[in-house]
Design an enzyme around this catalytic site. Structure first.
Site, PDB file in Angstrom:
ATOM      1  N   ALA A 293       2.169   1.928   1.564  1.00 46.16           N
ATOM      2  CA  ALA A 293       3.614   1.893   1.347  1.00 46.16           C
ATOM      3  C   ALA A 293       4.359   1.500   2.612  1.00 46.16           C
ATOM      4  CB  ALA A 293       4.093   3.251   0.853  1.00 46.16           C
TER       5      ALA A 293
ATOM      6  N   LEU B 260       4.491   8.704   3.923  1.00 53.14           N
ATOM      7  CA  LEU B 260       4.256   7.549   3.070  1.00 53.14           C
ATOM      8  C   LEU B 260       2.760   7.330   2.880  1.00 53.14           C
ATOM      9  CD1 LEU B 260       6.859   5.014   4.522  1.00 53.14           C
ATOM     10  CD2 LEU B 260       6.931   6.071   2.273  1.00 53.14           C
ATOM     11  N   ASP B 261       2.385   6.832   1.692  1.00 52.54           N
ATOM     12  CA  ASP B 261       0.993   6.457   1.467  1.00 52.54           C
ATOM     13  C   ASP B 261       0.624   5.288   2.374  1.00 52.54           C
ATOM     14  OD1 ASP B 261       0.630   8.373  -0.443  1.00 52.54           O
ATOM     15  OD2 ASP B 261       0.923   7.047  -2.156  1.00 52.54           O
ATOM     16  N   PRO B 262      -0.666   5.110   2.671  1.00 51.56           N
ATOM     17  CA  PRO B 262      -1.080   4.042   3.602  1.00 51.56           C
ATOM     18  C   PRO B 262      -0.580   2.651   3.236  1.00 51.56           C
ATOM     19  CG  PRO B 262      -2.891   5.554   3.221  1.00 51.56           C
ATOM     20  CD  PRO B 262      -1.801   5.964   2.267  1.00 51.56           C
TER      21      PRO B 262
END
Length: 264
Positions: A5, A1-3
């Site tokens: 998200a 996951l992106d930071p």
């Protein structure tokens, strides 16, 4: 996951790490918030604002028309600030050094894209179900252009990865509080793997485990070269992944073990 998200993150432990590629290949479902009027270098709220633009008068109908352009198979350019590799190095490292990075568009599939909410004057919430490799940040950026302005992703929650949903997930706090009983929360290999299932007898499992190619009768929709199925024993327990080597003239197909967990 992106930071920035949140949501479903599938963790594979022990021998199940051998199945990561199959879980990663699932479609993903997201609830995303997109903010219009400001563009960032990372295409999300964590980046630096690099441009602003006025927001035209919008209605749900206008937004729906723009969303329609992104449904189905489309070409999408990933963000420069991403973990994709180029020359063996992540693009975001090159970008942060100020190097020129050439991004090549990739074909992705957006299976479903629906408008959840429009909060005037600048917030759109959408639900996205897309193929693996889709960047919702890029979708936010491109939707801004389609609406005649600029935009960035301001919130993202992954609601599902394949058949694994938020209802199946545990929070970090829940895991930390019950760390001594982590094993009680683990699922067996193959759990909720989005792949057809083939039941195998003991002898077939043994021969596949020894690397032999096995001819099996076709079941249901005929398998084609390269198709994958998960094999289970007669008790329904997962034993491995099989790959189809091709259909035979007699109505059968030839299979081999792709990833195997059992010899008997």
């Amino acid at each position: 996951l992106d930071p920035m998200a949140s949501g479903v993150l599938v963790l594979c432990l022990g021998q199940t790490t051998r199945l990561v590629e199959y879980y990663q290949g699932h479609n993903k479902t997201y609830l995303a918030e997109i903010t219009l009027g400001a563009a960032t270098d990372t295409y999300d709220a964590l980046g630096t604002v690099i441009g602003t633009a006025p927001i035209p008068d919008l209605t749900p109908q206008v937004i729906e028309q723009a969303l329609a352009r992104f449904r189905g198979e489309i070409d999408q350019k990933p963000p420069v600030f991403s973990a994709l590799k180029q020359g063996g190095e992540s693009l975001h490292r090159k970008a942060r050094r100020g190097e020129t990075v050439e991004i090549v568009a990739r074909q992705i599939t957006i299976h479903d894209l629906s408008l959840v909410d429009w909060k005037e004057p600048d917030r759109i919430r959408v639900r996205v179900c897309a193929s693996a490799g889709t960047y919702v940040r890029s979708l936010a950026h491109d939707l801004g252009e389609a609406l005649g302005t600029v935009a960035h992703l301001s919130a993202l929650r992954r609601e599902a990865a394949g058949a694994i949903t938020l209802d199946d997930a545990l929070t970090w706090a829940e895991l930390s509080a019950d760390g001594e009983h982590l094993a009680d929360h683990l699922h067996p290999p193959g759990w909720k793997l989005s792949m057809p299932v083939r039941t195998l007898d003991v002898e077939t499992i043994r021969l596949l485990g020894f690397g032999q190619r096995i001819r099996l009768s076709q079941e249901g929709e005929a398998a084609a070269t390269g198709d994958l199925v998960q094999g289970v024993n007669e008790a329904g327990a997962f034993v491995g992944i099989l790959r189809c080597l091709g259909a035979e003239d007699d109505g059968s197909a030839l299979w081999k073990a792709e990833k195997w967990f059992a010899l008997t």
